[in-house]
Design a protein around this motif. Structure first.
Motif, PDB file in Angstrom:
ATOM      1  N   SER A  54       0.833  -1.205   0.000  1.00  0.00           N
ATOM      2  CA  SER A  54       0.000   0.000   0.000  1.00  0.00           C
ATOM      3  C   SER A  54       0.867   1.254   0.000  1.00  0.00           C
ATOM      4  CB  SER A  54      -0.971   0.003   1.176  1.00  0.00           C
ATOM      5  OG  SER A  54      -0.312   0.260   2.390  1.00  0.00           O
ATOM      6  N   GLN A  55       1.980   1.214   0.738  1.00  0.00           N
ATOM      7  CA  GLN A  55       2.884   2.359   0.760  1.00  0.00           C
ATOM      8  C   GLN A  55       3.656   2.480  -0.552  1.00  0.00           C
ATOM      9  OE1 GLN A  55       5.175   1.443   4.247  1.00  0.00           O
ATOM     10  NE2 GLN A  55       3.730   2.467   5.616  1.00  0.00           N
ATOM     11  N   SER A  58       1.207   3.561  -3.200  1.00  0.00           N
ATOM     12  CA  SER A  58       0.330   4.674  -2.782  1.00  0.00           C
ATOM     13  C   SER A  58      -1.151   4.310  -2.905  1.00  0.00           C
ATOM     14  CB  SER A  58       0.634   5.937  -3.588  1.00  0.00           C
ATOM     15  OG  SER A  58       1.979   6.320  -3.414  1.00  0.00           O
ATOM     16  N   PRO A  60      -4.190   3.599  -0.371  1.00  0.00           N
ATOM     17  CA  PRO A  60      -4.633   3.587   1.027  1.00  0.00           C
ATOM     18  C   PRO A  60      -5.425   2.316   1.362  1.00  0.00           C
ATOM     19  CG  PRO A  60      -5.217   5.650  -0.049  1.00  0.00           C
ATOM     20  CD  PRO A  60      -4.738   4.719  -1.111  1.00  0.00           C
ATOM     21  N   ASP A  62      -7.515   1.897   3.674  1.00  0.00           N
ATOM     22  CA  ASP A  62      -8.908   2.180   4.050  1.00  0.00           C
ATOM     23  C   ASP A  62      -9.832   2.135   2.829  1.00  0.00           C
ATOM     24  OD1 ASP A  62      -7.905   4.551   3.012  1.00  0.00           O
ATOM     25  OD2 ASP A  62      -9.028   5.803   4.408  1.00  0.00           O
TER      26      ASP A  62
END
Length: 69
Positions: A54-55, A58, A60, A62
């Motif tokens: 996810s990092q 990029s 998220p 959520d």
């Protein structure tokens, strides 16, 4: 669609024509076979792997919760 599939689909959108296998092997520093097992659903991503992806891309986490819930 489960959350792992949603994350992998998000990565596919980010990488365009590049191989998803190559993207996972590079970002997670795992073998091609290990990437294949995660893509095919034979192995689940660990929490650490999901956070790293996810990092790295990029995306998220959520967003995955709201789409699947």
């Amino acid at each position: 669609m489960n959350r792992q599939d949603l994350l992998l689909n998000g990565i596919r959108k980010k990488i365009g024509d590049r191989s998803l296998h190559d993207a996972l092997t590079e970002s997670l520093q795992i073998s091609y076979d290990a990437a294949h097992r995660r893509i095919s659903g034979k192995s689940k991503l660990t929490l650490d792997e999901a956070l790293l992806l996810s990092q790295y891309f990029s995306i998220p986490l959520d967003q995955l919760h709201s789409k699947s819930g």
